[in-house]
Design an enzyme around this catalytic site. Structure first.
Site, PDB file in Angstrom:
ATOM      1  N   LYS A 147       0.810  -1.218   0.000  1.00 34.45           N
ATOM      2  CA  LYS A 147       0.000   0.000   0.000  1.00 34.45           C
ATOM      3  C   LYS A 147       0.851   1.280   0.000  1.00 34.45           C
ATOM      4  O   LYS A 147       0.386   2.335  -0.407  1.00 34.45           O
ATOM      5  CB  LYS A 147      -0.972  -0.016   1.171  1.00 34.45           C
ATOM      6  CG  LYS A 147      -2.039  -1.083   0.965  1.00 34.45           C
ATOM      7  CD  LYS A 147      -3.085  -1.093   2.053  1.00 34.45           C
ATOM      8  CE  LYS A 147      -4.228  -2.030   1.710  1.00 34.45           C
ATOM      9  NZ  LYS A 147      -3.840  -3.459   1.703  1.00 34.45           N
TER      10      LYS A 147
HETATM   11  C1  LIG Z   1      -4.316  -4.512   0.913  1.00 32.70           C
HETATM   12  C2  LIG Z   1      -3.495  -5.720   0.792  1.00 32.70           C
HETATM   13  C3  LIG Z   1      -3.785  -6.736  -0.151  1.00 32.70           C
HETATM   14  C4  LIG Z   1      -5.008  -6.693  -1.053  1.00 32.70           C
HETATM   15  O1  LIG Z   1      -4.962  -5.682  -2.032  1.00 32.70           O
HETATM   16  P1  LIG Z   1      -6.317  -5.196  -2.734  1.00 32.70           P
HETATM   17  O2  LIG Z   1      -5.923  -4.013  -3.534  1.00 32.70           O
HETATM   18  O3  LIG Z   1      -7.267  -4.834  -1.617  1.00 32.70           O
HETATM   19  O4  LIG Z   1      -6.821  -6.311  -3.560  1.00 32.70           O
HETATM   20  C5  LIG Z   1      -2.937  -7.823  -0.233  1.00 32.70           C
HETATM   21  N1  LIG Z   1      -1.879  -7.945   0.577  1.00 32.70           N
HETATM   22  C6  LIG Z   1      -1.572  -7.007   1.502  1.00 32.70           C
HETATM   23  C7  LIG Z   1      -0.388  -7.218   2.379  1.00 32.70           C
HETATM   24  C8  LIG Z   1      -2.356  -5.856   1.632  1.00 32.70           C
HETATM   25  O5  LIG Z   1      -2.046  -4.938   2.564  1.00 32.70           O
END
Ligand SMILES: *Cc1c(COP(=O)(O)O)cnc(C)c1O
Length: 468
Positions: free
Chosen positions: A110
């Protein structure tokens, strides 16, 4: 340039409006109504930052952000990453690569988007000389810490992140509560994640609180998707030929960026959705029915524990038929049916279009642990449980369909120590101490700044007023 997924009359919104409002007033999500095609060959030698610039330039007119400003926003955003390549590829073997997306300040993918979004917010607010905004969000872990690190020390932005006391991982709590910047506040709420979310929604709806200019950084902000397109291109240029991407998915933001890359012309053979036991996306792709389950399952990959995938609505818009307004009407009827009946189904033509580029699989909790163990045994490389959901899927697809697979590695294993330690307990040479990065280790010695509040609207609003 931009429209809402639920617009039934033509719209043309600016990038700035779309970023600063996040969610459209009609309840829809913003997207560009046409997707630009790009010169694939010309970009092969660009650095991550230069690629980000070329890609973002196609979606942000220079009348809104001039070249020099855009490039400094990008370089500032990625200066906080611990790898020069920003998102390096780890070569497992001739058929499999891991795209490491966790080298940002909070060790989760993120950061790639939220470091940029934080700078973008500050840029637009300072330029408009508008009143400060108050970002209020609820988190079950990763989003909150990445948002805090994206917004810390930003001018004209105050941040209040709510999380359920004792229900997030210890490292995530430390990340949120040890940031010294005065504009950041962690609110530990005596309740559940749902309580936190309900309170945030109530704050947004509370007219008496409007003077605080409440804003959100949730997973549906268009700028987050935009920033994530870069690493699909970056990874493609570092391997030979056509590729298949495997993406551990929850809210469908990460893989949606891959869909944009594909529509821009990147030769992607398949985008493979890997879900945990919260498998609404996998069930959709197998049946054409998008049906909400009864409750969220709590798994070893909590950042993917969702009932519905908020960004999926954007894909539905592109798959729908007709003019922009007709697509808007179609999406409205799907969302209506989801709200009223808990499900909707799409025509075969839409499902077969989706299957041309997407495939999917779901992975159980036990298989997640087994994959962490197996991968460590074969490669002496520790993967986190989210990444393991992807790797499990990639290995199974590889058996039936040999090709070059790039599996996205979305978090550092030290962030989710409990399942990782459980999986690797039988290896005498493994210890958590060996994998935890120094700056995460140091967090426990930093001064903690948390405000404990009751799970009520009044208590949280009072805390915000007091801390503001
Ligand atoms: C948010 C997140 C995901 C999922 O991503 P999306 O965009 O919600 O599909 C997968 N792995 C981690 C570690 C995350 O923080």
């Amino acid at each position: 340039m931009y429209t809402s997924t639920r617009a039934t009359t033509p719209q043309s919104l600016s990038f700035e409006e779309v970023v600063m409002t996040g969610l459209a007033p009609d309840g829809g999500l913003y997207l560009p109504s046409s997707i630009p095609k790009i010169p694939i060959a010309d970009w092969s030698s660009l650095s991550f930052q230069d690629l980000a610039f070329q890609i973002m330039r196609l979606y942000i007119p220079s009348s809104e952000i001039p070249d020099s400003h855009l490039s400094s926003l990008i370089s500032k955003s990625y200066a906080s990453f611990k790898s020069d390549e920003i998102t390096p590829l780890y070569n497992v073997n001739e058929n499999l690569y891991l795209l490491e997306l966790f080298h940002g300040p909070t060790y989760a993918f993120k950061d790639v988007a939220l470091q940029f979004v934080g700078n973008l917010f500050e840029y637009f607010l300072q330029r408009k000389k508008s009143n400060p905004i108050t970002v209020v969000g609820a988190t079950s872990g990763d989003t909150g810490s990445a948002a805090i690190y994206g917004l810390r020390a930003k001018k004209d932005v105050k941040v209040f992140i709510l999380y359920p006391t004792g229900r997030i991982s210890p490292i995530q709590e430390l990340q949120m509560s040890t940031v010294p910047d005065e504009n950041v506040h962690a609110l530990s709420v005596n309740g559940t994640f749902d309580d936190c979310q309900d309170i945030v929604k109530a704050i947004f709806a509370d007219k008496s609180f409007a003077s605080y200019n409440v804003a959100a950084v949730n997973s549906i902000n268009w700028a987050r998707i935009l920033a994530q397109i870069t690493y699909y291109f970056y990874a493609f240029y570092r391997v030979k030929g056509t590729v298949r991407f495997v993406v551990p998915s929850g809210n469908f933001g990460d893989i949606l960026a891959g869909y944009f890359a594909y529509r821009m012309g990147l030769p992607i053979d398949k985008l493979i959705i890997a879900t945990n036991e919260n498998d609404i996306l996998d069930r959709f792709l197998k049946s054409g029915v998008y049906a909400k389950g009864s409750s969220v399952k709590s798994t070893h990959s909590p950042a993917m524990d969702i009932l519905v995938s908020s960004n999926f609505e954007r894909l539905l818009w592109y798959l729908a038929e007709g003019s922009d307004s007709e697509r808007g009407g179609t999406v409205c009827s799907y969302m209506d049916s989801l709200k009223r009946e808990g499900s909707f189904s799409v025509p075969n033509s839409v499902l077969s279009q989706a299957r041309e580029i997407f495939d999917s699989s779901s992975v159980t909790n036990d298989a997640t642990i087994a994959t962490i163990k197996k991968f460590y045994a074969s490669h002496k490389y520790v993967i986190d449980p989210h990444t393991a959901v992807g790797v499990n899927t990639a290995l199974r697809f590889l058996e039936n369909h040999p090709a070059t697979y790039i599996s996205l590695s979305t978090a550092h294993p030290a962030k989710f120590s409990e399942p990782v330690n459980k999986a690797l307990a039988s290896f005498p040479e493994y210890s958590f101490d060996k994998i935890i990065p120094d700056d995460l280790k140091r967090l426990s010695s930093l001064k903690k700044r948390v405000t404990y509040v009751d799970a009520s609207l009044e208590a949280v609003e009072n805390a915000i007023k007091h801390l503001y």
